[in-house]
Design a protein around this motif. Structure first.
Motif, PDB file in Angstrom:
ATOM      1  N   GLU A   1      -4.933  -6.655  -7.715  1.00 61.84           N
ATOM      2  CA  GLU A   1      -4.087  -5.788  -8.227  1.00 61.84           C
ATOM      3  C   GLU A   1      -2.496  -6.521  -8.249  1.00 61.84           C
ATOM      4  O   GLU A   1      -2.183  -7.104  -9.257  1.00 61.84           O
ATOM      5  CB  GLU A   1      -3.395  -4.516  -8.063  1.00 61.84           C
ATOM      6  CG  GLU A   1      -4.372  -3.379  -8.672  1.00 61.84           C
ATOM      7  CD  GLU A   1      -4.114  -1.775  -7.985  1.00 61.84           C
ATOM      8  OE1 GLU A   1      -3.624  -1.646  -8.432  1.00 61.84           O
ATOM      9  OE2 GLU A   1      -4.543  -1.729  -6.868  1.00 61.84           O
TER      10      GLU A   1
ATOM     11  N   ARG B   1      -6.644  -6.269  -1.833  1.00 61.23           N
ATOM     12  CA  ARG B   1      -7.849  -5.850  -1.675  1.00 61.23           C
ATOM     13  C   ARG B   1      -8.625  -5.295  -3.120  1.00 61.23           C
ATOM     14  O   ARG B   1      -9.754  -6.139  -3.337  1.00 61.23           O
ATOM     15  CB  ARG B   1      -8.299  -4.511  -0.648  1.00 61.23           C
ATOM     16  CG  ARG B   1     -10.022  -4.150  -0.975  1.00 61.23           C
ATOM     17  CD  ARG B   1     -10.108  -2.906   0.104  1.00 61.23           C
ATOM     18  NE  ARG B   1     -11.350  -2.607  -0.171  1.00 61.23           N
ATOM     19  CZ  ARG B   1     -11.994  -1.678   0.319  1.00 61.23           C
ATOM     20  NH1 ARG B   1     -11.428  -0.662   0.543  1.00 61.23           N
ATOM     21  NH2 ARG B   1     -13.428  -1.565   0.682  1.00 61.23           N
ATOM     22  N   THR B   2      -7.662  -4.884  -3.907  1.00 59.58           N
ATOM     23  CA  THR B   2      -8.437  -4.224  -5.252  1.00 59.58           C
ATOM     24  C   THR B   2      -8.647  -5.583  -6.536  1.00 59.58           C
ATOM     25  O   THR B   2      -8.294  -5.195  -7.465  1.00 59.58           O
ATOM     26  CB  THR B   2      -8.378  -3.092  -5.411  1.00 59.58           C
ATOM     27  OG1 THR B   2      -6.439  -3.287  -5.381  1.00 59.58           O
ATOM     28  CG2 THR B   2      -7.928  -1.172  -4.526  1.00 59.58           C
TER      29      THR B   2
ATOM     30  N   ARG C   1      -3.987   2.740  -1.568  1.00 62.21           N
ATOM     31  CA  ARG C   1      -5.207   1.402  -1.117  1.00 62.21           C
ATOM     32  C   ARG C   1      -4.616   0.574  -1.145  1.00 62.21           C
ATOM     33  O   ARG C   1      -2.804   0.055  -1.083  1.00 62.21           O
ATOM     34  CB  ARG C   1      -6.028   1.181  -2.636  1.00 62.21           C
ATOM     35  CG  ARG C   1      -4.661   0.773  -3.839  1.00 62.21           C
ATOM     36  CD  ARG C   1      -4.879   1.284  -5.521  1.00 62.21           C
ATOM     37  NE  ARG C   1      -4.170   0.823  -6.666  1.00 62.21           N
ATOM     38  CZ  ARG C   1      -3.085   2.193  -6.935  1.00 62.21           C
ATOM     39  NH1 ARG C   1      -3.700   3.018  -5.645  1.00 62.21           N
ATOM     40  NH2 ARG C   1      -2.418   1.503  -7.361  1.00 62.21           N
TER      41      ARG C   1
ATOM     42  N   CYS D   1       0.658  -1.243   0.132  1.00 62.76           N
ATOM     43  CA  CYS D   1       0.039   0.052  -0.235  1.00 62.76           C
ATOM     44  C   CYS D   1       0.957   1.076   0.446  1.00 62.76           C
ATOM     45  O   CYS D   1       0.568   2.412  -0.576  1.00 62.76           O
ATOM     46  CB  CYS D   1      -0.935   0.092   1.438  1.00 62.76           C
ATOM     47  SG  CYS D   1       0.073  -0.500   2.826  1.00 62.76           S
TER      48      CYS D   1
END
Length: 403
Positions: free
Chosen positions: A398, A395-396, A391, A382
């Motif tokens: 990526e 979680r996203t 971010r 992050c």
């Protein structure tokens, strides 16, 4: 005599003049969502989601006092044009039941003079790596003007709906650079003895309190250790001096709490974070000379410190013994056990950062089920995202990574 049980950390508490719904604070983590130095819908949604997740106080970072006080020109600086957007932001936080705090400060030698088109400042002249230049050292008159600017910025934040203010005295930003004997080599009344080095931060706290009055909570983020080893007379700020500064702050009576922190954005940033050091990802977040410098110097600049829960507690306990005023424990607060440990060791509030990037609703889930564990694996991926909207890349989706 049987010790009285501590109050439930998820029950309403008091921090100076304010009454948050619990003792959990979302700590200041730069969001990277203000490309025009003004509030965006993305920033509002970011903080609304965290507020809806159950924290008692949601801290917005980073709100600079001047254009030159930013680490780059894409950060908010507190001026009248910023007020409408900040009012929308604080209203969204309040609508979810959380109180709003603004982290205000001046980045000092961490500022990017090229991006800001303004010189970086520090207690004494020194290299400013973000702008590949030398800093300027403010005169006594300049310090007086900066103190007034802190007060003006604080009033703008309060007029924008913030319930609390965090004064940034950490990470070798401007006020922290004055505290550091390594960075402060001044010969006037702002250098030399610890009392002199602490004069500017104390004057800022007094001016901010006078500007905003008694109904706003104010705390200071205060470095305990810059992460620089002692080499004879060359040393950074350490916990012994931090305890003395905390005592001075307490005696002055302008602050409602202190949030102990550690590390230096200039010299040793990973000392604050602990966990993996994402050196390649950090280098790739920059271009040109900065990228090459980070690729070559990554192992020196981005050190690895093993992660453990409540990892700043051993240092922070020394501040706890030095003062009686409320303290906020930061660093490795991820579950009910770490919250309880902090409370049992005398810390009035706890601050969460990376765990909320992974799971904004973690506080609500811990409150509902004390066995809840954070999904954050402390990979620190992050950290480089602050340059492209902060971010959790796991979680996203990526990045795919497991503990």
């Amino acid at each position: 005599m049987t010790a009285q049980p501590l109050p439930d950390p998820f029950a309403p508490a008091r921090l100076g003049p304010i009454r948050p719904r619990n003792r959990l604070i979302k700590c200041a983590t730069f969001e990277g969502m203000t490309p025009d130095a003004l509030v965006t819908d993305e920033l509002i949604e970011f903080h609304r989601e965290v507020a809806a997740g159950g924290v008692g106080i949601n801290t917005v970072a980073y709100c600079a006092i001047t254009p030159g006080g930013r680490t780059d020109r894409h950060q908010i600086w507190l001026r009248p044009e910023a007020v409408p957007g900040l009012q929308r932001l604080t209203a969204a936080i309040h609508a979810e039941g959380s109180l709003a705090a603004a982290q205000i400060g001046h980045a000092g030698p961490v500022a990017n003079s090229v991006s800001n088109r303004a010189p970086a400042l520090s207690a004494s002249r020194m290299p400013a790596p973000m702008g590949m230049s030398l800093t300027e050292s403010p005169s006594v008159d300049d310090i007086a003007e900066l103190t007034k600017t802190f007060a003006t910025a604080a009033k703008i934040a309060v007029d924008s709906g913030f319930d609390a203010l965090e004064l940034h005295n950490g990470h070798n930003y401007l006020l922290s650079s004055f505290l550091s004997p390594l960075l402060n080599r001044r010969k006037d009344r702002y250098g030399g003895s610890l009392e002199n080095r602490a004069r500017f931060p104390r004057e800022v706290a007094a001016a901010v309190r006078e500007a905003v009055g008694p109904d706003v909570a104010i705390w200071a983020k205060l470095n305990m250790y810059d992460g620089t080893p002692r080499r004879g007379p060359l040393r950074g700020f350490d916990v012994d001096e931090a305890c003395e500064v905390a005592r001075l702050f307490e005696a002055d009576g302008h602050l409602d709490a202190i949030e102990p922190t550690a590390g230096s954005s200039l010299l040793n940033p990973m000392y604050l974070f602990h966990g993996d050091a994402p050196r390649a990802e950090f280098a790739n977040a920059f271009k040109g000379a900065m990228r090459m410098g980070l690729k070559l110097g990554g192992p020196v600049f981005l050190k690895h410190y093993p992660y453990t829960d409540t990892y700043l507690l051993p240092l922070a306990q020394q501040l706890r013994q030095a003062v009686t005023m409320p303290l906020i424990l930061l660093g490795g607060i991820t579950d009910r056990a770490s919250i309880d440990t902090a409370r049992e060791q005398g810390f009035d509030f706890v601050a969460m950062g990376r765990a909320l990037l992974r799971e904004p609703d973690l506080p609500k889930r811990i409150a509902a089920d004390a066995s809840t564990k954070s999904a954050c694996i402390h990979c620190n991926l992050c950290m480089p995202t602050i340059y492209s909207q902060t971010r959790c890349p796991i979680r996203t989706g990526e990045v795919v990574r497991t503990a």
